[in-house]
Motif scaffolding. Structure first.
Motif, PDB file in Angstrom:
ATOM      1  N   ALA A  36       0.828  -1.214   0.000  1.00 26.07           N
ATOM      2  CA  ALA A  36       0.000   0.000   0.000  1.00 26.07           C
ATOM      3  C   ALA A  36       0.860   1.261   0.000  1.00 26.07           C
ATOM      4  CB  ALA A  36      -0.927  -0.007   1.210  1.00 26.07           C
ATOM      5  N   PHE A  37       1.990   1.229   0.698  1.00 24.75           N
ATOM      6  CA  PHE A  37       2.865   2.398   0.758  1.00 24.75           C
ATOM      7  C   PHE A  37       3.429   2.740  -0.623  1.00 24.75           C
ATOM      8  CE2 PHE A  37       7.079   4.355   1.543  1.00 24.75           C
ATOM      9  CZ  PHE A  37       6.629   5.517   2.147  1.00 24.75           C
ATOM     10  N   SER A  39       2.024   2.009  -3.525  1.00 23.74           N
ATOM     11  CA  SER A  39       0.901   2.547  -4.311  1.00 23.74           C
ATOM     12  C   SER A  39       0.630   4.005  -3.937  1.00 23.74           C
ATOM     13  CB  SER A  39      -0.354   1.712  -4.092  1.00 23.74           C
ATOM     14  OG  SER A  39      -0.149   0.404  -4.567  1.00 23.74           O
ATOM     15  N   TYR A  40       0.697   4.293  -2.638  1.00 20.84           N
ATOM     16  CA  TYR A  40       0.498   5.666  -2.162  1.00 20.84           C
ATOM     17  C   TYR A  40       1.562   6.599  -2.749  1.00 20.84           C
ATOM     18  CZ  TYR A  40       0.484   9.636   1.021  1.00 20.84           C
ATOM     19  OH  TYR A  40       0.474  10.908   1.542  1.00 20.84           O
ATOM     20  N   LEU A  41       2.815   6.165  -2.731  1.00 25.18           N
ATOM     21  CA  LEU A  41       3.881   6.983  -3.313  1.00 25.18           C
ATOM     22  C   LEU A  41       3.656   7.202  -4.807  1.00 25.18           C
ATOM     23  CD1 LEU A  41       7.119   5.627  -1.602  1.00 25.18           C
ATOM     24  CD2 LEU A  41       5.966   7.814  -1.215  1.00 25.18           C
ATOM     25  N   GLY A  42       3.179   6.170  -5.491  1.00 25.59           N
ATOM     26  CA  GLY A  42       2.903   6.301  -6.918  1.00 25.59           C
ATOM     27  C   GLY A  42       1.819   7.320  -7.215  1.00 25.59           C
ATOM     28  N   GLN A  43       0.895   7.499  -6.274  1.00 23.11           N
ATOM     29  CA  GLN A  43      -0.169   8.488  -6.465  1.00 23.11           C
ATOM     30  C   GLN A  43       0.264   9.890  -6.056  1.00 23.11           C
ATOM     31  OE1 GLN A  43      -3.319   6.896  -4.110  1.00 23.11           O
ATOM     32  NE2 GLN A  43      -3.977   5.434  -5.668  1.00 23.11           N
ATOM     33  N   MET A  44       1.069  10.012  -5.027  1.00 22.00           N
ATOM     34  CA  MET A  44       1.407  11.318  -4.460  1.00 22.00           C
ATOM     35  C   MET A  44       2.665  11.965  -5.038  1.00 22.00           C
ATOM     36  SD  MET A  44      -0.936  12.093  -2.475  1.00 22.00           S
ATOM     37  CE  MET A  44      -2.360  11.085  -2.772  1.00 22.00           C
ATOM     38  N   LEU A  45       3.640  11.168  -5.430  1.00 23.00           N
ATOM     39  CA  LEU A  45       4.911  11.744  -5.869  1.00 23.00           C
ATOM     40  C   LEU A  45       4.815  12.624  -7.116  1.00 23.00           C
ATOM     41  CD1 LEU A  45       7.629   9.078  -5.068  1.00 23.00           C
ATOM     42  CD2 LEU A  45       7.295  11.325  -4.051  1.00 23.00           C
ATOM     43  N   PRO A  46       4.020  12.282  -8.133  1.00 24.65           N
ATOM     44  CA  PRO A  46       3.955  13.187  -9.292  1.00 24.65           C
ATOM     45  C   PRO A  46       3.518  14.600  -8.916  1.00 24.65           C
ATOM     46  CG  PRO A  46       3.039  11.061  -9.879  1.00 24.65           C
ATOM     47  CD  PRO A  46       3.293  11.027  -8.402  1.00 24.65           C
ATOM     48  N   THR A  47       2.525  14.720  -8.039  1.00 22.71           N
ATOM     49  CA  THR A  47       2.073  16.038  -7.602  1.00 22.71           C
ATOM     50  C   THR A  47       3.151  16.748  -6.798  1.00 22.71           C
ATOM     51  OG1 THR A  47      -0.166  15.164  -7.509  1.00 22.71           O
ATOM     52  CG2 THR A  47       0.233  17.239  -6.385  1.00 22.71           C
ATOM     53  N   ALA A  48       3.824  16.019  -5.923  1.00 25.02           N
ATOM     54  CA  ALA A  48       4.893  16.612  -5.115  1.00 25.02           C
ATOM     55  C   ALA A  48       6.048  17.088  -5.995  1.00 25.02           C
ATOM     56  CB  ALA A  48       5.389  15.595  -4.089  1.00 25.02           C
ATOM     57  N   VAL A  49       6.388  16.312  -7.003  1.00 25.80           N
ATOM     58  CA  VAL A  49       7.480  16.699  -7.904  1.00 25.80           C
ATOM     59  C   VAL A  49       7.101  17.954  -8.681  1.00 25.80           C
ATOM     60  CG1 VAL A  49       8.742  15.987  -9.967  1.00 25.80           C
ATOM     61  CG2 VAL A  49       8.495  14.405  -8.066  1.00 25.80           C
ATOM     62  N   MET A  50       5.858  18.041  -9.140  1.00 16.92           N
ATOM     63  CA  MET A  50       5.430  19.244  -9.861  1.00 16.92           C
ATOM     64  C   MET A  50       5.478  20.466  -8.946  1.00 16.92           C
ATOM     65  SD  MET A  50       5.117  18.377 -12.867  1.00 16.92           S
ATOM     66  CE  MET A  50       4.209  19.514 -13.830  1.00 16.92           C
ATOM     67  N   GLY A  51       5.067  20.301  -7.691  1.00 13.42           N
ATOM     68  CA  GLY A  51       5.159  21.398  -6.731  1.00 13.42           C
ATOM     69  C   GLY A  51       6.598  21.844  -6.518  1.00 13.42           C
ATOM     70  N   LEU A  52       7.503  20.883  -6.398  1.00 14.08           N
ATOM     71  CA  LEU A  52       8.924  21.220  -6.260  1.00 14.08           C
ATOM     72  C   LEU A  52       9.446  21.968  -7.478  1.00 14.08           C
ATOM     73  CD1 LEU A  52      10.484  18.078  -4.595  1.00 14.08           C
ATOM     74  CD2 LEU A  52      10.888  20.419  -3.941  1.00 14.08           C
ATOM     75  N   LEU A  53       9.028  21.552  -8.666  1.00 12.06           N
ATOM     76  CA  LEU A  53       9.474  22.232  -9.884  1.00 12.06           C
ATOM     77  C   LEU A  53       8.964  23.669  -9.941  1.00 12.06           C
ATOM     78  CD1 LEU A  53       9.089  19.384 -12.527  1.00 12.06           C
ATOM     79  CD2 LEU A  53      11.219  20.386 -11.675  1.00 12.06           C
ATOM     80  N   VAL A  54       7.752  23.890  -9.490  1.00 17.37           N
ATOM     81  CA  VAL A  54       7.208  25.250  -9.476  1.00 17.37           C
ATOM     82  C   VAL A  54       8.005  26.118  -8.510  1.00 17.37           C
ATOM     83  CG1 VAL A  54       5.192  26.633  -8.794  1.00 17.37           C
ATOM     84  CG2 VAL A  54       4.901  24.613 -10.229  1.00 17.37           C
ATOM     85  N   VAL A  55       8.260  25.603  -7.313  1.00 23.28           N
ATOM     86  CA  VAL A  55       9.056  26.358  -6.337  1.00 23.28           C
ATOM     87  C   VAL A  55      10.445  26.638  -6.899  1.00 23.28           C
ATOM     88  CG1 VAL A  55      10.152  26.212  -4.067  1.00 23.28           C
ATOM     89  CG2 VAL A  55       7.771  25.550  -4.346  1.00 23.28           C
ATOM     90  N   TYR A  56      11.057  25.642  -7.522  1.00 23.66           N
ATOM     91  CA  TYR A  56      12.390  25.810  -8.104  1.00 23.66           C
ATOM     92  C   TYR A  56      12.381  26.862  -9.214  1.00 23.66           C
ATOM     93  CZ  TYR A  56      16.789  24.616 -10.374  1.00 23.66           C
ATOM     94  OH  TYR A  56      18.027  24.672 -10.936  1.00 23.66           O
ATOM     95  N   ALA A  57      11.332  26.852 -10.035  1.00 24.88           N
ATOM     96  CA  ALA A  57      11.271  27.798 -11.148  1.00 24.88           C
ATOM     97  C   ALA A  57      11.107  29.236 -10.660  1.00 24.88           C
ATOM     98  CB  ALA A  57      10.115  27.431 -12.076  1.00 24.88           C
TER      99      ALA A  57
END
Length: 108
Positions: A36-37, A39-57
């Motif tokens: 389950a963990f 699967s949870y990472l597979g659902q949450m990480l894409p959004t977290a990575v996009m947020g990090l990219l926005v902050v970085y930009a």
């Protein structure tokens, strides 16, 4: 480096690349359900990575450089509006990048 050292280095890099590519398939075979963990990472990480990219930009936004900041915000707004309109990641990123690059060339 000697040719022998170069060959060993290349072999180790190839081995590391192959291991990182296939390790997930060996640990989580297709016929078994992942934990389950994972699967949870597979659902949450894409959004977290996009947020990090926005902050970085936007890390260099500055009131002392209003023209650059407005150009960056305009490109981001273009990307967001295009994505909300067409729901196409590639198109929205390409259009936002094009707006930013044209702005750099026209204003710079």
């Amino acid at each position: 480096m000697t040719p022998w050292q170069q060959a060993i280095t290349i072999a180790l890099v190839v081995l590391g690349t192959v291991l990182t590519r296939f390790l997930a398939f060996w640990i989580f075979p297709a016929h078994k359900r992942p934990p389950a963990f994972v699967s949870y990472l597979g659902q949450m990480l894409p959004t977290a990575v996009m947020g990090l990219l926005v902050v970085y930009a936007f890390r260099h936004l500055s009131p002392s450089l209003p023209q650059d900041s407005l150009l960056m915000l305009g490109a981001a707004l273009t990307t967001a509006v295009c994505h909300l309109w067409k729901r196409n990641f590639l198109l929205s990123i390409a259009l936002g990048t094009a707006v930013y690059m044209m702005g750099l060339h026209l204003l710079g």
